[in-house]
Write an enzyme that holds these catalytic residues in place. Structure first.
Site, short mmCIF file in Angstrom:
data_model
loop_
_atom_site.label_atom_id
_atom_site.label_comp_id
_atom_site.label_asym_id
_atom_site.label_seq_id
_atom_site.Cartn_x
_atom_site.Cartn_y
_atom_site.Cartn_z
N ARG A 1 0.86 -1.18 0.00
CA ARG A 1 0.00 0.00 0.00
C ARG A 1 0.90 1.24 0.00
O ARG A 1 1.64 1.46 0.95
CB ARG A 1 -0.90 -0.02 1.24
CG ARG A 1 -1.72 1.21 1.44
CD ARG A 1 -2.68 1.08 2.64
NE ARG A 1 -3.44 2.30 2.80
CZ ARG A 1 -3.23 3.21 3.76
NH1 ARG A 1 -2.33 3.01 4.69
NH2 ARG A 1 -3.95 4.31 3.80
N HIS B 1 -2.57 11.05 0.66
CA HIS B 1 -2.06 10.81 2.03
C HIS B 1 -1.34 12.09 2.45
O HIS B 1 -0.15 12.10 2.69
CB HIS B 1 -1.16 9.58 2.05
CG HIS B 1 -0.88 9.02 3.42
ND1 HIS B 1 -1.05 7.68 3.73
CD2 HIS B 1 -0.44 9.59 4.55
CE1 HIS B 1 -0.71 7.46 4.99
NE2 HIS B 1 -0.33 8.62 5.51
N GLU C 1 -7.10 8.69 6.20
CA GLU C 1 -7.35 9.38 7.46
C GLU C 1 -7.76 10.85 7.27
O GLU C 1 -7.05 11.76 7.69
CB GLU C 1 -6.13 9.31 8.38
CG GLU C 1 -5.72 7.89 8.73
CD GLU C 1 -4.49 7.82 9.64
OE1 GLU C 1 -3.94 8.88 9.99
OE2 GLU C 1 -4.09 6.72 10.00
N ASN D 1 -7.39 2.11 10.06
CA ASN D 1 -6.07 2.26 10.66
C ASN D 1 -6.25 2.27 12.17
O ASN D 1 -7.02 3.08 12.70
CB ASN D 1 -5.41 3.57 10.23
CG ASN D 1 -5.02 3.57 8.76
OD1 ASN D 1 -5.20 2.57 8.07
ND2 ASN D 1 -4.51 4.69 8.29
N TYR E 1 -4.27 2.01 16.07
CA TYR E 1 -3.03 2.03 16.84
C TYR E 1 -3.26 1.89 18.35
O TYR E 1 -2.52 1.20 19.03
CB TYR E 1 -2.25 3.34 16.58
CG TYR E 1 -1.70 3.38 15.19
CD1 TYR E 1 -0.46 2.84 14.90
CD2 TYR E 1 -2.44 3.94 14.14
CE1 TYR E 1 0.05 2.85 13.59
CE2 TYR E 1 -1.94 3.94 12.84
CZ TYR E 1 -0.70 3.40 12.58
OH TYR E 1 -0.21 3.40 11.30
N GLU F 1 -3.61 0.00 8.19
CA GLU F 1 -2.41 0.35 8.96
C GLU F 1 -2.55 -0.17 10.38
O GLU F 1 -3.62 -0.03 11.00
CB GLU F 1 -2.22 1.88 9.10
CG GLU F 1 -1.72 2.56 7.89
CD GLU F 1 -1.53 4.06 8.11
OE1 GLU F 1 -1.28 4.49 9.27
OE2 GLU F 1 -1.64 4.81 7.12
O1 IFM Z 1 2.69 7.70 9.99
C1 IFM Z 1 1.32 7.75 10.14
C2 IFM Z 1 0.62 7.55 8.82
O2 IFM Z 1 1.04 8.47 7.87
C3 IFM Z 1 -0.87 7.70 8.98
N1 IFM Z 1 -1.35 6.88 10.05
C4 IFM Z 1 -0.66 6.89 11.30
C5 IFM Z 1 0.81 6.70 11.08
C6 IFM Z 1 1.56 6.73 12.44
O3 IFM Z 1 1.38 7.97 13.04
#
Ligand code: IFM
Length: 477
Positions: A82, A126, A171, A300, A302, A379
């Site tokens: 990606r 992006h 995002e 995405n 985290y 992500e």
């Molecule tokens: O690095 C970023 C990415 O560009 C977009 N999503 C979160 C990642 C980590 O912060």
């Protein structure tokens, strides 16, 4: 950090394994072959905006090292890659004439990936908006969404059927709210109304861009959008805390999910932000444009957040409890009485808490709401301060454990009925982490920023084994 979830799960052969990057974070060659500045070039060159004054001028020089980087992907057995396309390489001023050298770069990248047996997954935006468009208002200007459709059409014509999955935006929450409300991302504006206009114009760009790609390549062309849906919990069952969570869900998630999937804005957002704008920038017919059938919804993920009724935390650039850099303005526009609370550890180098089961929860919630909509993790990954040790390796056991637990968390969601089609590690290479510059490393491949030498980290070997065996192996070390 050790693993907290079991090993041994096997994934089906059709589940797609990949890794992700983004143009400004890895390409470098910022002024080559006709590329003109994006908002991130301007922002990173503005003193005080990016840690250590870092810029993406060189980044990890992927622009000149595509062949080598694809060899690395091949060694890892990646099934999909990606990447994002830099609009300022394609149309350096964001409109008008096409810069053929820029187009050729991505056509060549896609051809090389296909040749290597790796499926290209392309994101059109992006975050590197051509600076010329920002000078005319950027995402606060409806014309940017219309021009995005022209750019999408150019890329669809150039790349044709090479692309396995098209993603319009990555995002949009960050583009709108970190870019125009808290201002910790480019273009660095702190204006709540501007951020809400940006929300709508990003949603519109998604709809117009997706439709342009489909017009060129056919109705069945696989389209997605990637959202960083926030997983937020209320600190207590007290109605005020529950309302605090509701406000965050609305402005962080619903304001993108609902128009994109259902063709409506959540009615609460109008009330929450009535003191800021009347939303008259939403025109008749826009919501029909925005709702486009999606092949998958990209997620995405985290970490998680926790909120209570209180006062938003502001500050001067330190990481805040909401997981983002603090500024004088909260990015959560309209969430006037919401306080993010520090999360218990463990944490990554971003200060983000590690909570794999938040991902299970999110996937289940989305699949319950939208049972017909397949999901993909576009992500997931972790930043740590990795170093190459004397044995020439990077023993990033914490990252490997993070991946182990989050991939198992995806499996647990699938056990309970979530339709998840693939997983992409963020990131393939250490890279420019936006306002944090090169300080925090997300790659499964280490990059020495002086020599640009790539060293696959232990986590990449573990991931390669997972792809080969389709089985989550225990983490050693
Ligand atoms: O690095 C970023 C990415 O560009 C977009 N999503 C979160 C990642 C980590 O912060």
């Amino acid at each position: 950090m050790t693993t907290t979830l079991p090993s041994g799960r096997q994934f089906a052969p059709e589940f797609l394994w990949g890794s992700a990057t983004a143009s400004y974070q890895i390409e470098g060659a910022a002024a080559e072959d006709g590329r003109l500045p994006s908002i991130w070039d301007t922002f990173s060159r503005t003193p005080g905006k990016v840690l250590n004054g870092d810029t993406g001028d060189v980044a990890v020089d992927h622009y000149h090292r595509v062949a080598q980087d694809i060899e690395i992907m091949k060694d890892l057995g990646l099934q999909a890659y990606r990447f994002s396309i830099a609009w300022p390489r394609i149309q350096p001023t964001g409109s008008g004439e096409v810069n053929q050298a820029g187009v050729d770069f991505y056509v060549d990248l896609a051809d090389r990936l296909i040749e290597a047996g790796i499926k290209p997954v392309a994101t059109l935006y992006h975050w590197d908006l051509p600076q010329t468009l920002e000078d005319e208002g950027g995402w606060t200007n409806r014309r940017t969404a219309e021009l995005f459709a022209d750019y999408a059409r150019i890329m669809a014509e150039a790349l044709g059927d090479r692309i396995h999955l098209w993603t319009t935006l990555n995002e949009p929450w960050c583009s709108a709210f970190l870019g125009y409300a808290s201002g910790v991302h480019a273009p660095g504006v702190t204006d709540d109304e501007a951020a809400l206009k940006a929300v709508h114009h990003l949603n519109l760009a998604h709809g117009l861009g997706a439709r342009a790609v489909k017009e060129v390549l056919g109705e069945d062309t696989p389209i997605s959008i990637t959202l960083n849906t926030h997983v937020t919990r209320a600190a207590s069952d007290a109605p005020q805390d529950v309302e605090a969570k509701r406000r965050i869900d609305t402005i962080a998630n619903e304001v993108f999910l609902r128009p994109v999937v259902e063709g409506v804005y959540p009615p609460e957002v109008f009330a929450d932000t009535a003191h800021i704008t009347d939303w008259s920038f939403v025109r008749d017919g826009d919501l029909e444009i925005i709702k486009v059938p999606l092949e998958v919804l990209g997620i995405n993920y985290y970490s998680t957040g926790r909120v209570q009724h209180g006062t938003p935390v502001t500050g001067d650039g330190e990481p805040g409890p909401d997981g983002h850099k603090t500024s004088s303005h909260t990015p959560f526009v309209g969430a006037t009485e919401v306080e993010f609370l520090p999360q218990p550890g463990p944490h990554t180098a971003m200060d983000w808490n590690i909570e794999p089961l938040g991902l299970t929860e999110l996937l289940l919630d989305l699949s319950k709401r939208y049972p017909e909509l397949p999901l993909a993790i576009t992500e997931n990954g972790a930043a740590f301060y990795d170093t190459v040790t004397d044995d020439g390796r990077v023993h990033d056991v914490e990252r490997t454990s993070y991946l182990h637990d989050h991939i198992e968390a995806v499996g647990q969601a699938m056990d309970q009925g979530a339709d998840v089609r693939g997983y992409f590690v963020w990131s393939l290479l250490d890279n420019f982490e936006w306002a944090y510059g090169y300080d925090r490393r997300f790659g499964i491949v280490h990059v020495d920023y002086d020599t640009l030498v790539r060293t696959p980290k232990d986590s990449s070997r573990w991931y390669a084994d997972l792809i080969r065996t389709r089985t989550i192996a225990p983490v050693e070390g």
